[in-house]
Scaffold this motif. Sequence first.
Motif, PDB file in Angstrom:
ATOM      1  N   LEU A  21      34.217  35.168  31.636  1.00 41.72           N
ATOM      2  CA  LEU A  21      32.911  34.986  31.004  1.00 41.72           C
ATOM      3  C   LEU A  21      32.287  36.325  30.642  1.00 41.72           C
ATOM      4  N   HIS A  22      32.319  37.283  31.560  1.00 35.54           N
ATOM      5  CA  HIS A  22      31.746  38.607  31.291  1.00 35.54           C
ATOM      6  C   HIS A  22      32.499  39.312  30.172  1.00 35.54           C
ATOM      7  N   CYS A  23      33.800  39.117  30.106  1.00 37.38           N
ATOM      8  CA  CYS A  23      34.603  39.717  29.043  1.00 37.38           C
ATOM      9  C   CYS A  23      34.186  39.165  27.679  1.00 37.38           C
ATOM     10  N   ILE A  24      34.026  37.852  27.597  1.00 32.98           N
ATOM     11  CA  ILE A  24      33.611  37.237  26.339  1.00 32.98           C
ATOM     12  C   ILE A  24      32.196  37.644  25.974  1.00 32.98           C
ATOM     13  N   LYS A  25      31.320  37.674  26.980  1.00 31.98           N
ATOM     14  CA  LYS A  25      29.923  38.035  26.721  1.00 31.98           C
ATOM     15  C   LYS A  25      29.801  39.467  26.227  1.00 31.98           C
ATOM     16  N   GLY A  26      30.585  40.374  26.837  1.00 34.04           N
ATOM     17  CA  GLY A  26      30.450  41.779  26.474  1.00 34.04           C
ATOM     18  C   GLY A  26      31.220  42.197  25.244  1.00 34.04           C
ATOM     19  N   ASP A  27      32.374  41.541  24.991  1.00 32.57           N
ATOM     20  CA  ASP A  27      33.264  42.014  23.933  1.00 32.57           C
ATOM     21  C   ASP A  27      33.602  40.973  22.879  1.00 32.57           C
ATOM     22  N   GLY A  28      33.078  39.756  23.015  1.00 34.83           N
ATOM     23  CA  GLY A  28      33.418  38.718  22.051  1.00 34.83           C
ATOM     24  C   GLY A  28      32.906  39.016  20.659  1.00 34.83           C
ATOM     25  N   PRO A  29      33.450  38.329  19.651  1.00 38.33           N
ATOM     26  CA  PRO A  29      34.400  37.229  19.781  1.00 38.33           C
ATOM     27  C   PRO A  29      35.810  37.696  20.135  1.00 38.33           C
ATOM     28  N   LEU A  30      36.478  36.915  20.993  1.00 37.74           N
ATOM     29  CA  LEU A  30      37.843  37.204  21.431  1.00 37.74           C
ATOM     30  C   LEU A  30      38.654  35.922  21.433  1.00 37.74           C
ATOM     31  N   SER A  31      39.945  36.082  21.215  1.00 33.93           N
ATOM     32  CA  SER A  31      40.837  34.933  21.339  1.00 33.93           C
ATOM     33  C   SER A  31      41.312  34.809  22.776  1.00 33.93           C
ATOM     34  N   ARG A  32      41.917  33.681  23.107  1.00 35.07           N
ATOM     35  CA  ARG A  32      42.461  33.489  24.441  1.00 35.07           C
ATOM     36  C   ARG A  32      43.522  34.538  24.754  1.00 35.07           C
ATOM     37  N   THR A  33      44.337  34.836  23.766  1.00 36.42           N
ATOM     38  CA  THR A  33      45.395  35.833  23.953  1.00 36.42           C
ATOM     39  C   THR A  33      44.812  37.212  24.225  1.00 36.42           C
ATOM     40  N   GLU A  34      43.766  37.572  23.491  1.00 35.83           N
ATOM     41  CA  GLU A  34      43.128  38.884  23.690  1.00 35.83           C
ATOM     42  C   GLU A  34      42.495  38.990  25.074  1.00 35.83           C
ATOM     43  N   ILE A  35      41.915  37.882  25.540  1.00 35.23           N
ATOM     44  CA  ILE A  35      41.333  37.882  26.885  1.00 35.23           C
ATOM     45  C   ILE A  35      42.419  38.084  27.932  1.00 35.23           C
ATOM     46  N   ALA A  36      43.519  37.380  27.775  1.00 38.26           N
ATOM     47  CA  ALA A  36      44.635  37.503  28.727  1.00 38.26           C
ATOM     48  C   ALA A  36      45.150  38.938  28.771  1.00 38.26           C
ATOM     49  N   GLU A  37      45.236  39.584  27.612  1.00 40.33           N
ATOM     50  CA  GLU A  37      45.749  40.956  27.552  1.00 40.33           C
ATOM     51  C   GLU A  37      44.757  41.925  28.200  1.00 40.33           C
ATOM     52  N   ARG A  38      43.471  41.739  27.939  1.00 41.19           N
ATOM     53  CA  ARG A  38      42.464  42.660  28.471  1.00 41.19           C
ATOM     54  C   ARG A  38      42.345  42.548  29.991  1.00 41.19           C
ATOM     55  N   LEU A  39      42.433  41.332  30.513  1.00 39.18           N
ATOM     56  CA  LEU A  39      42.248  41.120  31.951  1.00 39.18           C
ATOM     57  C   LEU A  39      43.560  41.035  32.708  1.00 39.18           C
ATOM     58  N   GLN A  40      44.655  41.133  31.977  1.00 37.65           N
ATOM     59  CA  GLN A  40      45.988  41.059  32.577  1.00 37.65           C
ATOM     60  C   GLN A  40      46.157  39.771  33.400  1.00 37.65           C
ATOM     61  N   LEU A  41      45.798  38.679  32.756  1.00 39.14           N
ATOM     62  CA  LEU A  41      45.962  37.350  33.338  1.00 39.14           C
ATOM     63  C   LEU A  41      46.965  36.572  32.503  1.00 39.14           C
ATOM     64  N   SER A  42      47.560  35.550  33.102  1.00 36.86           N
ATOM     65  CA  SER A  42      48.506  34.721  32.355  1.00 36.86           C
ATOM     66  C   SER A  42      47.761  33.870  31.332  1.00 36.86           C
ATOM     67  N   LYS A  43      48.441  33.534  30.245  1.00 36.80           N
ATOM     68  CA  LYS A  43      47.819  32.727  29.198  1.00 36.80           C
ATOM     69  C   LYS A  43      47.438  31.337  29.705  1.00 36.80           C
ATOM     70  N   PRO A  44      48.285  30.677  30.528  1.00 35.93           N
ATOM     71  CA  PRO A  44      47.862  29.371  31.062  1.00 35.93           C
ATOM     72  C   PRO A  44      46.599  29.452  31.915  1.00 35.93           C
ATOM     73  N   THR A  45      46.475  30.518  32.725  1.00 38.38           N
ATOM     74  CA  THR A  45      45.276  30.703  33.557  1.00 38.38           C
ATOM     75  C   THR A  45      44.042  30.847  32.679  1.00 38.38           C
ATOM     76  N   VAL A  46      44.145  31.682  31.640  1.00 33.03           N
ATOM     77  CA  VAL A  46      43.008  31.898  30.735  1.00 33.03           C
ATOM     78  C   VAL A  46      42.661  30.601  30.007  1.00 33.03           C
ATOM     79  N   SER A  47      43.658  29.899  29.520  1.00 27.74           N
ATOM     80  CA  SER A  47      43.404  28.666  28.767  1.00 27.74           C
ATOM     81  C   SER A  47      42.690  27.624  29.618  1.00 27.74           C
ATOM     82  N   ALA A  48      43.116  27.480  30.879  1.00 26.63           N
ATOM     83  CA  ALA A  48      42.498  26.491  31.758  1.00 26.63           C
ATOM     84  C   ALA A  48      41.036  26.831  32.041  1.00 26.63           C
TER      85      ALA A  48
END
Length: 402
Positions: A21-48
């Motif tokens: 949420l903080h990532c989207i609030k501070g740097d959005g608009p972002l895609s799910r893939t971009e969020i996963a890359e920035r936070l080093q999380l898996s794509k399924p985790t981010v999507s859920a």
Amino acid sequence: MKFIHKGGTAFIKEKNKRNILHCIKGDGPLSRTEIAERLQLSKPTVSAIVEELLNEKWIKESGIGVSKSLGGRKPIQLVFNCRAAYVIGVDIGGTKVRIGISDLDGNLLDVDEFSTQNHIHSSFLHAIKERVEMLLEKQGMMNGEILGMGIGAPGMTDVDRGIVIDAPSLGWSNYPLKKEAEALFPWPVLVDNDVNVAAIGEQWLGAAKGLSNVVLIAIGTGVGCGIIINGQLYRGATWAAGEIGYMVTDAAKAKGANLSTPHEGYGFLERFTGGPGIVQSMQHELKGRPADHSFPRDFTARDVFQKARQGDPDALQVINEVIDHIGFAVANVISIINPEIVLLGGGISKSADWFMPRIQNIIQDFASVSAPVKTTAFGEDLGVVGAVSLVLRETESVLKEM
């Protein structure tokens, strides 16, 4: 509050949810893939987690982004939904109370105000409730859409217990403001000193945005100072940090000053630079002289400033002394705190363009180091925006760490 064991699955999920949420609030608009890359999380985790945030309306889809590969599917962009909830900000001053409704980005949707002294002795909080209900009805909002209420009070305030320890302009002593307010309103209430909340408001969205060491001096009915050190609001050991209204800026005058007027409990600096003190000094200057019809019968500090700007010699003498006291106070604070910026707020700041050079000269002559001195960015809405930021800063929205 439920307990979530640190290191457990639920805790990790909440932490990831908050970070996304903080990532989207501070740097959005972002895609799910971009969020996963920035936070080093898996794509399924981010999507859920994104689906949860969408369902809870904390974020929303804003459109289609640019595909990274030729012919590839264009990603959906995500942005923070600043209208997911709203915050009430209340600025209680010695003269007036100003109330506003804000979205989660600090945009004020509506404001109202009423005279403090007309209500302070009876049904004060009920008067606030009446204005809040009118604003909600006007905006078509329900109580459930309100995240919380922040209140700035003009005096020393115990933030932990929500008690206003001492507010001379209101006649409050150990007043349980938080308890009394939460008995009337169906949402959480946070309280703090009014100048403290003004300081964090300016750091959030105003003239001190992005700065970590900030001093805000507000001069109105009284004089207060909000101090931010290393990014954190400094309240002091007994909640009395920033009470510079008690600062002595002239030893000779202090020894003979009558500090029981114009209000019991006011300090030396307030006696000479607060609104009632300026009026009293002007009355003393005019005493024994022929009636000066250029001054209104019940003149205010604003009238004295206006006369000084027009060259009235009596008003100039009073205001020059006021500015000297302010200048010495600012120089002292700069030498002690070494801030990145000093902000001046309150009614007196409206004349800052006129007296700022005099302040700067005093700083140059008497402070150990220099610091830029500017006026606050929000004007009369400063206290309301600050009270809103108090709620968002202290609670971290609904995702505060548990």
